[in-house]
Design a protein around this motif. Structure first.
Motif, PDB file in Angstrom:
ATOM      1  N   ALA A 304      17.428   0.759  54.496  1.00  0.00           N
ATOM      2  CA  ALA A 304      18.657   0.196  55.074  1.00  0.00           C
ATOM      3  C   ALA A 304      19.329  -0.754  54.097  1.00  0.00           C
ATOM      4  N   LEU A 307      20.961   0.991  50.959  1.00  0.00           N
ATOM      5  CA  LEU A 307      22.282   1.567  51.212  1.00  0.00           C
ATOM      6  C   LEU A 307      23.379   0.506  51.120  1.00  0.00           C
ATOM      7  N   GLY A 323      23.540   2.020  56.624  1.00  0.00           N
ATOM      8  CA  GLY A 323      22.560   0.963  56.397  1.00  0.00           C
ATOM      9  C   GLY A 323      22.361   0.108  57.623  1.00  0.00           C
TER      10      GLY A 323
END
Length: 416
Positions: A304, A307, A323
């Motif tokens: 996450a 990103l 994300g």
């Protein structure tokens, strides 16, 4: 002896539904402030990246007092503390639009508001986590946490969009008034809960000292083979989140060139992941096992954050949206599974103290992360600081994957 409503499904449990409603309503307002407070510093006071990061630090710094707060909360009626914390937060937050209206708003006031509201947040969170096992049975804890997390995440889904729209329509400082109102409503709802759940609260024995109670809470957490790795992973996750959130809004505005309304919309989109995690957490835990859900929740923080760090102004909506969705899934799965494990393992008389230990030694890693994140951004740049946050975000799953937690099939029954 605590009084618990008959086992008939939590949707029919009137007092739990009051807690559930209060959680959802206050979460909507809190998401507005989460966006509007740093935007007040950025757009109204033209604060630097480090000054904005300091606001996040001030909000979470009171977590270092979590252990002491836990000792106190094991001695008093937790519901009364929750009501007082709600009304206190409403008053403190309302001071921001008032100061703005009179033209006297400044950064020291924002820091003071963040610090005081943060202290009240700590008192409320510890009290509410300790209060929940008094209302519902052990076998209902996962269901209760699923429903609470679902309400919170659903509210968080609409909150940023509302916040972004309010900032655009009425300015950032005035938008914070919505949060103040939400806390007033939450306090009234909690105040309407029956007081029978804590009717059996017994006074602290005269021979008991604050220091011995502190030691007992700390010893319990660090000697328990499931709680110890959960705490370490929780600390690393909060360190990573602190690094990330310290600069996220500034990064979105100044590097990704996003408007307040767009940021709010992206954050709302991201909460779809949190809602999905909350809705399916119980079913996933039943099939895969609670332990595997805990490990997976901590692992997802890494991809996450990566990103978010790789986003550009051209890919911002897609990368930041994905994300935030992954991070929402991770936080919801953790909030349901790990919190249920801890609540089930801890005796009622130690609930607030163990939550306090988690706040002091785990959640207080967040302000450390915000300080480091702000410093990295000031020294090396916003993009470089985001890359560091992404690297650190891959660490939280390590302690739990190397511990007995990964083998848990269901919520344990060790509390007494």
């Amino acid at each position: 002896m605590k009084s618990v409503a008959p086992l008939q499904g939590l949707w029919r449990h009137a007092d739990f539904m009051r807690v559930w409603s209060a959680a959802g309503i206050s979460a909507v307002g809190s998401q507005v402030t989460l966006l509007a407070l740093p935007l007040t510093a950025i757009l109204v006071l033209h604060a630097s990246a480090f000054e904005v990061a300091a606001i996040s630090t001030a909000v979470t710094l009171p977590n270092v007092l979590g252990i002491a707060a836990g000792v106190w909360l094991d001695r008093v009626r937790r519901r009364s503390v929750m009501i007082g914390a709600d009304f206190g937060r409403a008053a403190v937050l309302a001071s921001v639009p008032v100061a703005y209206a009179f033209g006297v708003i400044n950064l020291p006031q924002l820091y003071a508001v963040a610090l005081v509201s943060g202290a009240l947040n700590v008192a409320f969170e510890i009290a509410s986590q300790a209060y929940l096992p008094a209302i519902v049975r052990r076998e209902e804890l996962i269901e209760a946490n699923v429903k609470l997390q679902g309400a919170t995440v659903a509210a968080q889904g609409v909150g940023p969009s509302i916040g972004g729209a309010l900032v655009t329509l009425v300015t950032a400082p005035v938008a914070i008034l919505a949060d103040a109102v939400s806390f007033l409503v939450s306090g009234l709802l909690i105040g309407s809960i029956s007081n029978r759940y804590e009717s059996g609260t017994s006074p602290v024995p005269p021979a008991t000292t604050t220091r011995s109670e502190l030691r007992e809470g700390v010893r319990y957490v660090f000697s328990e083979p499931y709680l110890r790795p959960l705490l370490l992973s929780h600390s690393l996750a909060n360190l990573a989140l602190g690094l990330l959130w310290a600069i996220m809004i500034v990064y979105a505005v100044r590097v990704l060139e996003l408007s307040a309304a767009t940021i709010g919309a992206i954050l709302s989109l991201g909460h779809l992941g949190g809602f999905a995690g909350a809705v399916f957490a119980r079913r996933i835990a039943q099939r895969a096992g609670v332990g595997r859900v805990v490990v997976a929740s901590f692992f997802l923080f890494g991809p996450a954050a990566l990103l978010l760090a790789l986003a550009t102004s051209q890919t911002a909506i897609v990368f930041v949206g994905l994300g935030w969705i992954l991070q929402g899934v991770a936080r919801s799965l953790y909030a349901v599974s790990a919190t249920s494990v801890r609540q089930a393992l801890v005796p009622d008389r130690l609930q607030a103290r163990t939550s306090g230990v988690v706040a002091t030694t785990g959640t207080s890693a967040f302000p450390l992360g915000t300080l480091v994140g702000g410093g990295l951004a000031a020294a090396f740049g916003l993009r470089e600081a985001m890359v560091v946050a992404a690297i650190v975000s891959f660490l939280p799953f390590v302690p739990v994957v190397l511990s007995p937690v990964r083998s848990l099939r269901e919520v344990p029954n060790h509390s007494g």
